[in-house]
Scaffold this active site. Structure first.
Site, short mmCIF file in Angstrom:
data_model
loop_
_atom_site.label_atom_id
_atom_site.label_comp_id
_atom_site.label_asym_id
_atom_site.label_seq_id
_atom_site.Cartn_x
_atom_site.Cartn_y
_atom_site.Cartn_z
N CYS A 150 -1.34 10.68 -4.88
CA CYS A 150 -2.48 9.80 -4.64
C CYS A 150 -3.71 10.30 -5.39
CB CYS A 150 -2.82 9.77 -3.15
SG CYS A 150 -1.79 8.66 -2.20
N HIS A 151 -4.54 9.35 -5.81
CA HIS A 151 -5.80 9.69 -6.47
C HIS A 151 -6.83 10.09 -5.41
CE1 HIS A 151 -3.83 7.25 -9.55
NE2 HIS A 151 -4.55 7.94 -10.41
N MET A 156 -2.70 3.56 0.81
CA MET A 156 -2.26 4.82 1.40
C MET A 156 -3.30 5.38 2.35
SD MET A 156 0.75 4.98 0.42
CE MET A 156 1.05 6.47 1.36
N GLU A 157 -4.57 5.22 2.03
CA GLU A 157 -5.63 5.70 2.93
C GLU A 157 -5.57 4.97 4.26
OE1 GLU A 157 -6.52 7.17 -1.02
OE2 GLU A 157 -5.88 5.21 -0.31
N ASP A 193 -0.27 13.10 20.71
CA ASP A 193 -0.63 14.48 21.03
C ASP A 193 -1.44 14.58 22.31
OD1 ASP A 193 -0.93 17.35 20.49
OD2 ASP A 193 -3.03 16.83 20.10
#
Length: 157
Positions: free
Chosen positions: A78-79, A113-114, A128
């Protein structure tokens, strides 16, 4: 079928060169679904789940937002992007916590992707923080809902 973009001519991993691409407004929206058992949902009050660790949804929103900004450190090809905005919301619908992450930037490459990383990390944070109440929590799916600003727009129906 399109070619894989992250391979060089010899078939080795390579970051895509976006140097010649035009800067455009980019947006991506991703969603994760977290299936919560009744024992967790029973703790829901005042638009959040209260635990000894604190408010679950509020903490997950912060974690997801932080993750969007570190995507290039997690996904190898990824950039690095300067993000203009990140909006994370979490809503309880029945026994599902619906995590929506929308990311925007002005850039040469998209922010899918972000958005996916932000939604995923928020979902993992819910797990969690609630696992002490039950291990029957299921992160059911994470998917891209929409993207705009590249070669082609996408919207899941």
């Amino acid at each position: 079928m399109n070619e894989f973009t992250h391979l060089d001519p010899q078939g080795n991993p390579a970051m895509v060169d976006v140097g010649a691409k035009a800067v455009t407004h980019r947006m991506a929206h991703a969603r994760s679904l977290v299936r919560l058992p009744d024992a967790v949902v029973a703790q829901f009050a005042h638009a959040d789940i209260q635990t000894k660790k604190g408010p679950v949804f509020q903490t997950a929103i912060i974690a997801g937002t932080m993750a969007t900004k570190r995507t290039d450190e997690l996904i190898p090809l990824c950039h690095s992007l300067g993000l203009d905005g990140c909006r994370l919301t979490i809503e309880l619908q029945g026994n599902d916590a619906v995590v929506d992450c929308t990311v925007t930037t002005e850039g040469k490459t998209g922010v899918e992707m972000e958005a996916l990383v932000g939604a995923s990390v928020a979902a993992l944070t819910i797990y969690d923080m609630c696992k002490a109440l039950s291990h029957d929590i299921v992160i059911a799916e994470t998917k891209l809902m929409a993207k705009a600003g590249g070669k082609r727009d996408f919207r899941r129906s």
